[in-house]
Motif scaffolding. Structure first.
Motif, PDB file in Angstrom:
ATOM      1  N   ASP A 130       0.853  -1.185   0.000  1.00 48.82           N
ATOM      2  CA  ASP A 130       0.000   0.000   0.000  1.00 48.82           C
ATOM      3  C   ASP A 130       0.888   1.234   0.000  1.00 48.82           C
ATOM      4  O   ASP A 130       1.724   1.413   0.875  1.00 48.82           O
ATOM      5  CB  ASP A 130      -0.906   0.022   1.242  1.00 48.82           C
ATOM      6  CG  ASP A 130      -2.044  -0.978   1.140  1.00 48.82           C
ATOM      7  OD1 ASP A 130      -2.366  -1.383   0.013  1.00 48.82           O
ATOM      8  OD2 ASP A 130      -2.602  -1.341   2.185  1.00 48.82           O
ATOM      9  N   GLY A 131       0.752   2.068  -1.000  1.00 48.67           N
ATOM     10  CA  GLY A 131       1.521   3.293  -1.069  1.00 48.67           C
ATOM     11  C   GLY A 131       2.903   3.147  -1.668  1.00 48.67           C
ATOM     12  O   GLY A 131       3.710   4.057  -1.580  1.00 48.67           O
ATOM     13  N   GLY A 132       3.249   2.018  -2.249  1.00 48.46           N
ATOM     14  CA  GLY A 132       4.569   1.864  -2.856  1.00 48.46           C
ATOM     15  C   GLY A 132       4.905   0.426  -3.146  1.00 48.46           C
ATOM     16  O   GLY A 132       4.029  -0.420  -3.279  1.00 48.46           O
ATOM     17  N   SER A 133       6.193   0.152  -3.226  1.00 53.13           N
ATOM     18  CA  SER A 133       6.636  -1.214  -3.455  1.00 53.13           C
ATOM     19  C   SER A 133       7.994  -1.410  -2.799  1.00 53.13           C
ATOM     20  O   SER A 133       8.712  -0.455  -2.528  1.00 53.13           O
ATOM     21  CB  SER A 133       6.714  -1.537  -4.944  1.00 53.13           C
ATOM     22  OG  SER A 133       7.696  -0.740  -5.568  1.00 53.13           O
ATOM     23  N   PHE A 134       8.325  -2.657  -2.536  1.00 54.23           N
ATOM     24  CA  PHE A 134       9.614  -3.015  -1.956  1.00 54.23           C
ATOM     25  C   PHE A 134      10.347  -3.805  -3.025  1.00 54.23           C
ATOM     26  O   PHE A 134      10.005  -4.956  -3.297  1.00 54.23           O
ATOM     27  CB  PHE A 134       9.417  -3.854  -0.688  1.00 54.23           C
ATOM     28  CG  PHE A 134      10.620  -3.845   0.205  1.00 54.23           C
ATOM     29  CD1 PHE A 134      10.658  -3.035   1.319  1.00 54.23           C
ATOM     30  CD2 PHE A 134      11.726  -4.622  -0.093  1.00 54.23           C
ATOM     31  CE1 PHE A 134      11.768  -2.997   2.141  1.00 54.23           C
ATOM     32  CE2 PHE A 134      12.845  -4.603   0.712  1.00 54.23           C
ATOM     33  CZ  PHE A 134      12.862  -3.787   1.833  1.00 54.23           C
ATOM     34  N   ASP A 135      11.334  -3.180  -3.677  1.00 58.22           N
ATOM     35  CA  ASP A 135      12.010  -3.765  -4.824  1.00 58.22           C
ATOM     36  C   ASP A 135      13.487  -3.995  -4.535  1.00 58.22           C
ATOM     37  O   ASP A 135      14.099  -3.251  -3.780  1.00 58.22           O
ATOM     38  CB  ASP A 135      11.895  -2.842  -6.034  1.00 58.22           C
ATOM     39  CG  ASP A 135      10.455  -2.568  -6.418  1.00 58.22           C
ATOM     40  OD1 ASP A 135       9.663  -3.520  -6.427  1.00 58.22           O
ATOM     41  OD2 ASP A 135      10.129  -1.407  -6.691  1.00 58.22           O
ATOM     42  N   ALA A 136      14.046  -5.017  -5.192  1.00 53.75           N
ATOM     43  CA  ALA A 136      15.469  -5.319  -5.031  1.00 53.75           C
ATOM     44  C   ALA A 136      15.982  -6.040  -6.278  1.00 53.75           C
ATOM     45  O   ALA A 136      15.259  -6.799  -6.925  1.00 53.75           O
ATOM     46  CB  ALA A 136      15.698  -6.175  -3.800  1.00 53.75           C
ATOM     47  N   LEU A 137      17.232  -5.797  -6.588  1.00 47.18           N
ATOM     48  CA  LEU A 137      17.931  -6.496  -7.650  1.00 47.18           C
ATOM     49  C   LEU A 137      18.771  -7.573  -6.979  1.00 47.18           C
ATOM     50  O   LEU A 137      19.521  -7.279  -6.050  1.00 47.18           O
ATOM     51  CB  LEU A 137      18.826  -5.521  -8.421  1.00 47.18           C
ATOM     52  CG  LEU A 137      19.564  -6.077  -9.624  1.00 47.18           C
ATOM     53  CD1 LEU A 137      18.566  -6.516 -10.708  1.00 47.18           C
ATOM     54  CD2 LEU A 137      20.512  -5.023 -10.184  1.00 47.18           C
ATOM     55  N   SER A 138      18.620  -8.822  -7.415  1.00 57.01           N
ATOM     56  CA  SER A 138      19.333  -9.909  -6.743  1.00 57.01           C
ATOM     57  C   SER A 138      20.191 -10.700  -7.725  1.00 57.01           C
ATOM     58  O   SER A 138      19.875 -10.803  -8.907  1.00 57.01           O
ATOM     59  CB  SER A 138      18.363 -10.849  -6.015  1.00 57.01           C
ATOM     60  OG  SER A 138      17.614 -11.599  -6.941  1.00 57.01           O
ATOM     61  N   LEU A 139      21.276 -11.243  -7.200  1.00 57.66           N
ATOM     62  CA  LEU A 139      22.179 -12.094  -7.965  1.00 57.66           C
ATOM     63  C   LEU A 139      22.541 -13.274  -7.076  1.00 57.66           C
ATOM     64  O   LEU A 139      22.934 -13.085  -5.929  1.00 57.66           O
ATOM     65  CB  LEU A 139      23.437 -11.322  -8.362  1.00 57.66           C
ATOM     66  CG  LEU A 139      24.482 -12.102  -9.171  1.00 57.66           C
ATOM     67  CD1 LEU A 139      23.925 -12.512 -10.526  1.00 57.66           C
ATOM     68  CD2 LEU A 139      25.752 -11.275  -9.345  1.00 57.66           C
ATOM     69  N   GLY A 140      22.379 -14.491  -7.616  1.00 59.33           N
ATOM     70  CA  GLY A 140      22.665 -15.646  -6.797  1.00 59.33           C
ATOM     71  C   GLY A 140      22.810 -16.915  -7.586  1.00 59.33           C
ATOM     72  O   GLY A 140      22.916 -16.911  -8.812  1.00 59.33           O
ATOM     73  N   LEU A 141      22.796 -18.012  -6.854  1.00 58.29           N
ATOM     74  CA  LEU A 141      22.954 -19.358  -7.407  1.00 58.29           C
ATOM     75  C   LEU A 141      21.710 -20.171  -7.150  1.00 58.29           C
ATOM     76  O   LEU A 141      21.078 -20.061  -6.094  1.00 58.29           O
ATOM     77  CB  LEU A 141      24.153 -20.057  -6.776  1.00 58.29           C
ATOM     78  CG  LEU A 141      25.512 -19.397  -6.974  1.00 58.29           C
ATOM     79  CD1 LEU A 141      26.576 -20.117  -6.162  1.00 58.29           C
ATOM     80  CD2 LEU A 141      25.884 -19.371  -8.446  1.00 58.29           C
ATOM     81  N   GLU A 142      21.372 -21.033  -8.116  1.00 59.88           N
ATOM     82  CA  GLU A 142      20.248 -21.952  -7.971  1.00 59.88           C
ATOM     83  C   GLU A 142      20.760 -23.362  -8.215  1.00 59.88           C
ATOM     84  O   GLU A 142      21.412 -23.624  -9.221  1.00 59.88           O
ATOM     85  CB  GLU A 142      19.151 -21.590  -8.969  1.00 59.88           C
ATOM     86  CG  GLU A 142      17.864 -22.330  -8.734  1.00 59.88           C
ATOM     87  CD  GLU A 142      16.751 -21.810  -9.624  1.00 59.88           C
ATOM     88  OE1 GLU A 142      15.916 -21.046  -9.122  1.00 59.88           O
ATOM     89  OE2 GLU A 142      16.744 -22.171 -10.815  1.00 59.88           O
ATOM     90  N   PHE A 143      20.477 -24.246  -7.274  1.00 57.52           N
ATOM     91  CA  PHE A 143      20.979 -25.624  -7.301  1.00 57.52           C
ATOM     92  C   PHE A 143      19.834 -26.583  -7.627  1.00 57.52           C
ATOM     93  O   PHE A 143      18.808 -26.571  -6.957  1.00 57.52           O
ATOM     94  CB  PHE A 143      21.576 -26.012  -5.944  1.00 57.52           C
ATOM     95  CG  PHE A 143      22.656 -25.075  -5.479  1.00 57.52           C
ATOM     96  CD1 PHE A 143      23.967 -25.276  -5.873  1.00 57.52           C
ATOM     97  CD2 PHE A 143      22.360 -23.980  -4.683  1.00 57.52           C
ATOM     98  CE1 PHE A 143      24.965 -24.399  -5.464  1.00 57.52           C
ATOM     99  CE2 PHE A 143      23.348 -23.114  -4.266  1.00 57.52           C
ATOM    100  CZ  PHE A 143      24.658 -23.327  -4.654  1.00 57.52           C
ATOM    101  N   GLY A 144      20.015 -27.405  -8.641  1.00 55.18           N
ATOM    102  CA  GLY A 144      19.030 -28.422  -8.983  1.00 55.18           C
ATOM    103  C   GLY A 144      19.246 -29.658  -8.138  1.00 55.18           C
ATOM    104  O   GLY A 144      20.375 -30.112  -7.947  1.00 55.18           O
ATOM    105  N   LEU A 145      18.181 -30.200  -7.602  1.00 58.54           N
ATOM    106  CA  LEU A 145      18.270 -31.404  -6.758  1.00 58.54           C
ATOM    107  C   LEU A 145      17.587 -32.585  -7.417  1.00 58.54           C
ATOM    108  O   LEU A 145      16.745 -32.470  -8.232  1.00 58.54           O
ATOM    109  CB  LEU A 145      17.641 -31.136  -5.396  1.00 58.54           C
ATOM    110  CG  LEU A 145      18.245 -29.959  -4.630  1.00 58.54           C
ATOM    111  CD1 LEU A 145      17.484 -29.719  -3.351  1.00 58.54           C
ATOM    112  CD2 LEU A 145      19.702 -30.225  -4.312  1.00 58.54           C
TER     113      LEU A 145
END
Length: 168
Positions: free
Chosen positions: A153-168
């Motif tokens: 409400d009244g805006g947004s919470f934004d972020a740019l992320s960089l990471g790793l994803e592991f397949g199981l």
């Protein structure tokens, strides 16, 4: 009528399932926009379970926990500057996931759902979105660049992320 069409699509999609894929991811996040004024850094933990609809397209479920660390910020009122300490913010995103394999190495994805507000008090959460691009390092490891946001409400919470994803 819309619900009937969505149910029919879901039945067709899952009836043509070719493969299943469970992945866990961890990423560092840089808060942007208004959220960057009150948060300095974030850590994201994500999980998704995807079903292959075709060789190029997968759909499934996504969930995780995103934590952003509060920082001191200043605000002026009546010519006086006040310093505030922002609280940490936490979200539990739950939603649907879609992935399109653009090539052997690159995947384009989108997670949509609801980001449940965990902290601070009064954080009601909101609509969650996360467009992403993934680069496959190996069969079970991807590098993921994403823009993650929760509409509040009244805006947004934004972020740019960089990471790793592991397949199981």
């Amino acid at each position: 009528m819309r619900k009937l069409i969505l149910c029919a699509f879901a039945v067709i999609a899952f009836a043509t399932v070719e493969a299943q894929d469970f992945k866990l991811g961890v990423s560092a996040a840089l808060p942007m926009g208004d959220s960057g004024d009150i948060s300095s850094f974030g850590i994201n933990l994500d999980a998704n379970y995807l079903w292959g609809v075709s060789d190029e397209f997968s759909v499934g479920l996504a969930a995780g926990y995103h934590h952003y660390f509060g920082k001191d910020y200043e605000d002026s009122f009546g010519g006086v500057t006040y310093t505030y300490e922002a609280e940490d913010a936490g979200f539990l995103p739950i939603g649907a996931a879609a992935r399109f394999n653009a090539s052997e190495e690159f995947t384009i994805g989108l997670d949509l759902g609801y980001g449940i507000g965990i902290s601070p008090d009064g954080n009601d959460g909101g609509f969650y979105y996360a467009p992403k691009v993934q680069y496959s390092v190996s069969e079970s490891l991807d590098i993921v660049l994403a823009y993650k946001g929760v509409s509040l409400d009244g805006g947004s919470f934004d972020a740019l992320s960089l990471g790793l994803e592991f397949g199981l």
